[in-house]
Design a protein around this motif. Structure first.
Motif, PDB file in Angstrom:
ATOM      1  N   LEU A  32       0.862  -1.175   0.000  1.00  0.00           N
ATOM      2  CA  LEU A  32       0.000   0.000   0.000  1.00  0.00           C
ATOM      3  C   LEU A  32       0.902   1.229   0.000  1.00  0.00           C
ATOM      4  O   LEU A  32       1.615   1.480   0.979  1.00  0.00           O
ATOM      5  N   ALA A  33       0.908   1.965  -1.100  1.00  0.00           N
ATOM      6  CA  ALA A  33       1.732   3.163  -1.210  1.00  0.00           C
ATOM      7  C   ALA A  33       1.040   4.317  -0.498  1.00  0.00           C
ATOM      8  O   ALA A  33      -0.048   4.734  -0.898  1.00  0.00           O
ATOM      9  N   VAL A  34       1.657   4.817   0.561  1.00  0.00           N
ATOM     10  CA  VAL A  34       1.050   5.895   1.346  1.00  0.00           C
ATOM     11  C   VAL A  34       1.367   7.221   0.663  1.00  0.00           C
ATOM     12  O   VAL A  34       2.499   7.708   0.693  1.00  0.00           O
ATOM     13  N   SER A  35       0.342   7.776   0.043  1.00  0.00           N
ATOM     14  CA  SER A  35       0.525   8.941  -0.817  1.00  0.00           C
ATOM     15  C   SER A  35       0.046  10.237  -0.185  1.00  0.00           C
ATOM     16  O   SER A  35      -0.090  11.253  -0.887  1.00  0.00           O
ATOM     17  N   LYS A  36      -0.219  10.236   1.112  1.00  0.00           N
ATOM     18  CA  LYS A  36      -0.658  11.474   1.761  1.00  0.00           C
ATOM     19  C   LYS A  36       0.409  12.550   1.580  1.00  0.00           C
ATOM     20  O   LYS A  36       1.609  12.272   1.636  1.00  0.00           O
ATOM     21  N   THR A  37      -0.029  13.761   1.361  1.00  0.00           N
ATOM     22  CA  THR A  37       0.777  14.966   1.123  1.00  0.00           C
ATOM     23  C   THR A  37       1.511  14.941  -0.214  1.00  0.00           C
ATOM     24  O   THR A  37       2.192  15.915  -0.554  1.00  0.00           O
ATOM     25  N   ARG A  38       1.360  13.878  -0.990  1.00  0.00           N
ATOM     26  CA  ARG A  38       2.053  13.800  -2.281  1.00  0.00           C
ATOM     27  C   ARG A  38       1.134  14.299  -3.396  1.00  0.00           C
ATOM     28  O   ARG A  38      -0.079  14.077  -3.360  1.00  0.00           O
ATOM     29  N   PRO A  39       1.680  14.943  -4.402  1.00  0.00           N
ATOM     30  CA  PRO A  39       0.838  15.437  -5.496  1.00  0.00           C
ATOM     31  C   PRO A  39       0.322  14.297  -6.362  1.00  0.00           C
ATOM     32  O   PRO A  39       0.886  13.200  -6.402  1.00  0.00           O
ATOM     33  N   ALA A  40      -0.734  14.586  -7.075  1.00  0.00           N
ATOM     34  CA  ALA A  40      -1.330  13.585  -7.956  1.00  0.00           C
ATOM     35  C   ALA A  40      -0.327  13.085  -8.989  1.00  0.00           C
ATOM     36  O   ALA A  40      -0.378  11.918  -9.404  1.00  0.00           O
ATOM     37  N   GLY A  50       3.293   0.350 -12.084  1.00  0.00           N
ATOM     38  CA  GLY A  50       2.570  -0.868 -11.738  1.00  0.00           C
ATOM     39  C   GLY A  50       1.904  -0.871 -10.382  1.00  0.00           C
ATOM     40  O   GLY A  50       1.245  -1.850 -10.018  1.00  0.00           O
ATOM     41  N   GLN A  51       2.029   0.222  -9.608  1.00  0.00           N
ATOM     42  CA  GLN A  51       1.395   0.286  -8.294  1.00  0.00           C
ATOM     43  C   GLN A  51      -0.065   0.710  -8.445  1.00  0.00           C
ATOM     44  O   GLN A  51      -0.368   1.658  -9.180  1.00  0.00           O
ATOM     45  N   THR A  52      -0.962   0.044  -7.752  1.00  0.00           N
ATOM     46  CA  THR A  52      -2.389   0.374  -7.899  1.00  0.00           C
ATOM     47  C   THR A  52      -3.075   0.766  -6.591  1.00  0.00           C
ATOM     48  O   THR A  52      -4.134   1.399  -6.633  1.00  0.00           O
ATOM     49  N   ALA A  53      -2.534   0.395  -5.433  1.00  0.00           N
ATOM     50  CA  ALA A  53      -3.193   0.666  -4.148  1.00  0.00           C
ATOM     51  C   ALA A  53      -2.498   1.829  -3.449  1.00  0.00           C
ATOM     52  O   ALA A  53      -1.277   1.810  -3.260  1.00  0.00           O
ATOM     53  N   PHE A  54      -3.308   2.822  -3.029  1.00  0.00           N
ATOM     54  CA  PHE A  54      -2.758   4.033  -2.421  1.00  0.00           C
ATOM     55  C   PHE A  54      -3.504   4.370  -1.141  1.00  0.00           C
ATOM     56  O   PHE A  54      -4.737   4.273  -1.083  1.00  0.00           O
ATOM     57  N   GLY A  55      -2.751   4.788  -0.120  1.00  0.00           N
ATOM     58  CA  GLY A  55      -3.313   5.117   1.176  1.00  0.00           C
ATOM     59  C   GLY A  55      -3.292   6.606   1.438  1.00  0.00           C
ATOM     60  O   GLY A  55      -2.261   7.264   1.255  1.00  0.00           O
ATOM     61  N   GLU A  56      -4.422   7.133   1.886  1.00  0.00           N
ATOM     62  CA  GLU A  56      -4.556   8.564   2.158  1.00  0.00           C
ATOM     63  C   GLU A  56      -5.063   8.783   3.583  1.00  0.00           C
ATOM     64  O   GLU A  56      -5.906   8.037   4.066  1.00  0.00           O
ATOM     65  N   ASN A  57      -4.565   9.856   4.216  1.00  0.00           N
ATOM     66  CA  ASN A  57      -4.948  10.195   5.593  1.00  0.00           C
ATOM     67  C   ASN A  57      -5.907  11.366   5.690  1.00  0.00           C
ATOM     68  O   ASN A  57      -6.683  11.451   6.644  1.00  0.00           O
ATOM     69  N   TYR A  58      -5.825  12.284   4.751  1.00  0.00           N
ATOM     70  CA  TYR A  58      -6.551  13.546   4.848  1.00  0.00           C
ATOM     71  C   TYR A  58      -7.635  13.569   3.781  1.00  0.00           C
ATOM     72  O   TYR A  58      -7.349  13.533   2.582  1.00  0.00           O
ATOM     73  N   VAL A 220       1.508  -3.960   3.803  1.00  0.00           N
ATOM     74  CA  VAL A 220       2.487  -3.056   4.404  1.00  0.00           C
ATOM     75  C   VAL A 220       2.253  -1.668   3.835  1.00  0.00           C
ATOM     76  O   VAL A 220       2.051  -1.500   2.632  1.00  0.00           O
ATOM     77  N   ARG A 221       2.252  -0.667   4.708  1.00  0.00           N
ATOM     78  CA  ARG A 221       1.926   0.700   4.335  1.00  0.00           C
ATOM     79  C   ARG A 221       3.229   1.491   4.225  1.00  0.00           C
ATOM     80  O   ARG A 221       3.874   1.781   5.235  1.00  0.00           O
ATOM     81  N   VAL A 222       3.625   1.826   3.011  1.00  0.00           N
ATOM     82  CA  VAL A 222       4.952   2.393   2.770  1.00  0.00           C
ATOM     83  C   VAL A 222       4.827   3.723   2.045  1.00  0.00           C
ATOM     84  O   VAL A 222       4.242   3.795   0.961  1.00  0.00           O
ATOM     85  N   GLY A 223       5.361   4.773   2.659  1.00  0.00           N
ATOM     86  CA  GLY A 223       5.364   6.083   2.031  1.00  0.00           C
ATOM     87  C   GLY A 223       6.757   6.577   1.727  1.00  0.00           C
ATOM     88  O   GLY A 223       7.140   6.774   0.573  1.00  0.00           O
ATOM     89  N   THR A 224       7.562   6.768   2.760  1.00  0.00           N
ATOM     90  CA  THR A 224       8.884   7.378   2.600  1.00  0.00           C
ATOM     91  C   THR A 224       9.780   6.597   1.659  1.00  0.00           C
ATOM     92  O   THR A 224      10.476   7.175   0.816  1.00  0.00           O
ATOM     93  N   ALA A 225       9.783   5.273   1.759  1.00  0.00           N
ATOM     94  CA  ALA A 225      10.666   4.462   0.924  1.00  0.00           C
ATOM     95  C   ALA A 225      10.266   4.488  -0.544  1.00  0.00           C
ATOM     96  O   ALA A 225      11.050   4.097  -1.409  1.00  0.00           O
TER      97      ALA A 225
END
Length: 234
Positions: A32-40, A50-58, A220-225
């Motif tokens: 799960l790519a954590v894309s919070k605060t990241r631009p579209a 190839g990534q399809t699942a994205f996690g958002e907080n806000y 696994v929820r991964v943003g920074t990496a």
């Protein structure tokens, strides 16, 4: 500087290696790519890799990105942040998964506000695994009753549990936290087989994903990496 595509490849290899070392089936763990605060645009680049699942907080930020990226129909949106009661209607309609349900009131509202023509909303119960005052989540003691009640609601599918253990604890204690969450899911499956599929453990992030995979994580929820360090807030 590594590209987002390179980073996704690196994280995917880490997950695959950890899965193999744990003796688990290939493909048992999802990213799960954590894309919070990241631009579209960053999400679009990740989708191209190839990534399809994205996690958002806000919520509002997420809704803006969902609209901007509506031309990419295969994106799976996961809400992973705290949930306010007045935001449940938009979450129920816009997301495929919600990882952060920690009380019956929220689950009931998500169930009532999920559109009838949509598939059931996949949800995880968030557990405050280390009983930290600053973190949301249900306690392990309260989990059986909450899971039973949520399992009776229509329009949602109770998939499993999520936790964010204290990252500053020693590695042995961190591993124990992950193991406690996995044990709690096994007990739920045994006690309440009717509550839902109960096949999901959302645990592990950039710094501890290998430990989480070893203890049974399925997301696994991964943003920074993937996206690098988040920009400083104003």
């Amino acid at each position: 500087m590594s590209s987002i595509a390179d980073n996704i490849g690196s994280v995917t290899r880490r997950i695959q290696k950890a899965t193999l070392q744990a003796g688990r089936e290939p493909g048992a763990v999802h990213l799960l790519a954590v894309s919070k605060t990241r631009p579209a645009e960053d999400i679009r680049e990740a989708v191209a890799a190839g990534q399809t699942a994205f996690g958002e907080n806000y919520l509002q930020e997420a809704l803006d990105k969902i609209e901007t990226l509506s031309d990419l129909p295969d994106i799976e949106w996961h809400f992973i942040g705290p949930i306010q009661s007045n935001k449940t209607r938009q979450i129920a309609s816009a997301f495929d998964w919600v990882h952060s349900v920690d009380r019956l009131k929220i689950a009931r509202r998500l169930s009532e506000q999920r559109e009838s023509d949509q598939p059931p909303l996949n949800i995880c119960i968030q557990i405050n695994i280390n009983n930290e005052d600053t973190k949301a989540g249900c306690t392990l003691d309260a989990l059986p009753e909450l899971a039973r009640d949520i399992g009776e609601l229509p329009n949602i599918a109770l998939r499993g549990l999520m936790a964010i253990p204290d990252p500053d604890q020693p590695e042995a204690d961190l591993r124990l936290s992950f193991r406690q969450l996995a044990n709690a899911l096994r007990e739920l499956k045994h006690s309440f087989p009717e509550a839902g599929p109960l096949d999901t453990l959302s645990m592990g992030m950039s710094g501890d994903m290998e430990l989480a995979v070893a203890e049974g994580s399925t997301w696994v929820r991964v943003g920074t990496a993937i996206f690098g360090k988040r920009p400083a807030k104003d």
